[in-house]
Design a protein around this motif. Structure first.
Motif, mmCIF file in Angstrom:
data_model
loop_
_atom_site.group_PDB
_atom_site.id
_atom_site.type_symbol
_atom_site.label_atom_id
_atom_site.label_comp_id
_atom_site.label_asym_id
_atom_site.label_seq_id
_atom_site.Cartn_x
_atom_site.Cartn_y
_atom_site.Cartn_z
ATOM 1 N N THR A 137 0.597 6.267 -1.323
ATOM 2 C CA THR A 137 1.916 5.806 -1.768
ATOM 3 C C THR A 137 1.802 5.020 -3.067
ATOM 4 O OG1 THR A 137 1.863 3.651 -0.645
ATOM 5 C CG2 THR A 137 2.670 5.530 0.634
ATOM 6 N N HIS A 194 -1.003 2.644 -0.482
ATOM 7 C CA HIS A 194 -2.003 2.883 0.569
ATOM 8 C C HIS A 194 -2.003 4.369 0.875
ATOM 9 C CE1 HIS A 194 1.428 3.371 3.336
ATOM 10 N NE2 HIS A 194 1.973 2.396 2.625
ATOM 11 N N ASP A 245 6.208 8.308 3.982
ATOM 12 C CA ASP A 245 6.572 6.926 3.686
ATOM 13 C C ASP A 245 7.328 6.904 2.369
ATOM 14 O OD1 ASP A 245 6.658 4.164 3.741
ATOM 15 O OD2 ASP A 245 4.508 3.866 3.451
#
Ligand code: GLY
Ligand code: MN
Ligand code: MN
Length: 357
Positions: A318, A291, A227
């Motif tokens: 993240t 998260h 991510d």
């Protein structure tokens, strides 16, 4: 130790107690590779996948350490489960109360009978999943590398007049070409004023000179997500957006530098909020700072005002502050980071200084 052994260990699973798992991400984790439908059964000395014939051979290949039981017209999943439980003399069944619907639970209960005690599993597999093993980290590093590489490859293709949707297609295709199995989530492209929407859906808006463009994307590899978000400028941005960018970058780097085992998730989130508030953008950063990531794109723990968990080595999480101003635009910068004893390793490595195309 295998994942199923880790769960048995965590639960002190003795005779007379079994676990049933229906959440596909937990099934994948516990079997170390099964991606089909059905359920996973674990007792002290048996582990099985109960599925239908579409997945029998796949299950045998993906999870060779599990017995594969195939349902048929006379015996559905719950009946196969009840049979195993009778053979193993199970008196207590741990199940995912957070995942099964009331209707599914009622059917399961009907098949196994009233004598068995059903006890919530309390997200025990998810707790194990918070700490990534070295082999999980290896796969996640590969996913993050592909994501970072895709960002570098896409920059020369970003042009005035192309739509957000066209940019999304290019980015997704680039990740696949670089070795991704798929996307970790739907790619977000938010240009110009759309940048104020944290989870914008890429649309027909054409990129203009002076736009900031937020790209939030991640490759999925071997069942694991990455991510990353980068915001770039297409031509010279205005003064206010430059200030927004500098603020978000400052908050992001400060938090990445502070990330380490032993830190409280709440405190890391607070660091970012303090920087953003102090620079005049209070109220413009509505979501949590980050998260955990793994088999699912959003896992526990969270870097958020609501999470007081202490970070442990092996958590992959993240750091993604953003500032969003309706009518003007927004900036988010996000990395996927591996928490270590004395700091963190940033798995996504693309440049974070403002890039002006
Ligand atoms: N890509 C969704 C998120 O950053 O959480
Ligand atoms: Mn993201
Ligand atoms: Mn994220």
């Amino acid at each position: 130790m295998t994942a199923s052994e880790r769960l048995r260990d965590l639960l002190h699973l003795g005779t007379g107690v079994a676990v049933v798992v229906h959440d596909p991400s937990n099934m994948f984790y516990l079997t170390e590779g099964y991606t089909g439908e059905g359920l996973v059964y674990l007792s002290a000395d048996r582990q099985a996948i109960i599925t239908d014939s579409r997945y029998t051979e796949a299950a045998e290949r993906m999870a060779p350490d599990f017995t594969v039981i195939t349902v048929d017209n006379a015996r559905d999943h719950n009946h196969c489960l009840a049979e195993l439980m009778r053979e193993d003399r199970i008196a207590e069944l741990r199940f995912e109360a957070n995942y099964l619907s009331v209707e599914s639970f009622d059917r399961l209960r009907g098949a196994i009978g009233e004598d068995v005690t059903c006890v919530p599993l309390e997200k025990a597999p998810q707790k194990l999943r918070e700490i990534k093993t070295p082999s999980e980290v290896l796969i996640m590093r590969k996913a993050a590398n592909i994501t970072s590489e895709a960002f570098r490859a896409i920059l020369p293709k970003i042009r005035v007049g192309m739509t957000e949707k066209e940019l999304q297609i290019e980015l997704d295709f680039t990740m696949l070409r670089l070795g991704a199995d798929g996307n970790a989530f739907d790619t977000i492209i938010a240009s110009g004023e759309n940048g104020s929407l944290p989870h914008a859906v890429p649309g027909s808006r054409k990129l203009c000179a002076g736009d900031m463009i937020t790209m939030d994307f991640g490759a999925k590899v071997g069942g694991y997500c990455s991510d990353m978000t980068r915001t770039v400028a297409l031509g010279q941005p205005g003064e206010e957006m430059r200030r927004v960018y500098d603020t978000v970058l400052r908050a992001q780097t400060l938090c990445v530098d502070a990330l380490a085992a032993g830190k409280n998730c709440y405190d890391i989130d607070r660091l970012a909020r303090d920087v953003i508030d102090a620079r005049g953008f209070a109220g413009r950063f509505g979501h949590g700072l980050g998260h955990a990531v793994g088999i699912d794109i959003h896992e526990e723990p969270r870097l958020s005002p609501k999470c007081h968990e202490i970070l442990r080595p092996g958590v992959v999480i993240t750091v993604e502050p953003g500032v969003y101003i309706p009518g003007l635009g927004g900036v988010r910068i996000e990395d996927t980071c591996l928490v270590k004893e004395n700091g963190c390793e940033t798995l996504t490595t693309a440049d974070k200084q403002l890039i002006i195309l």
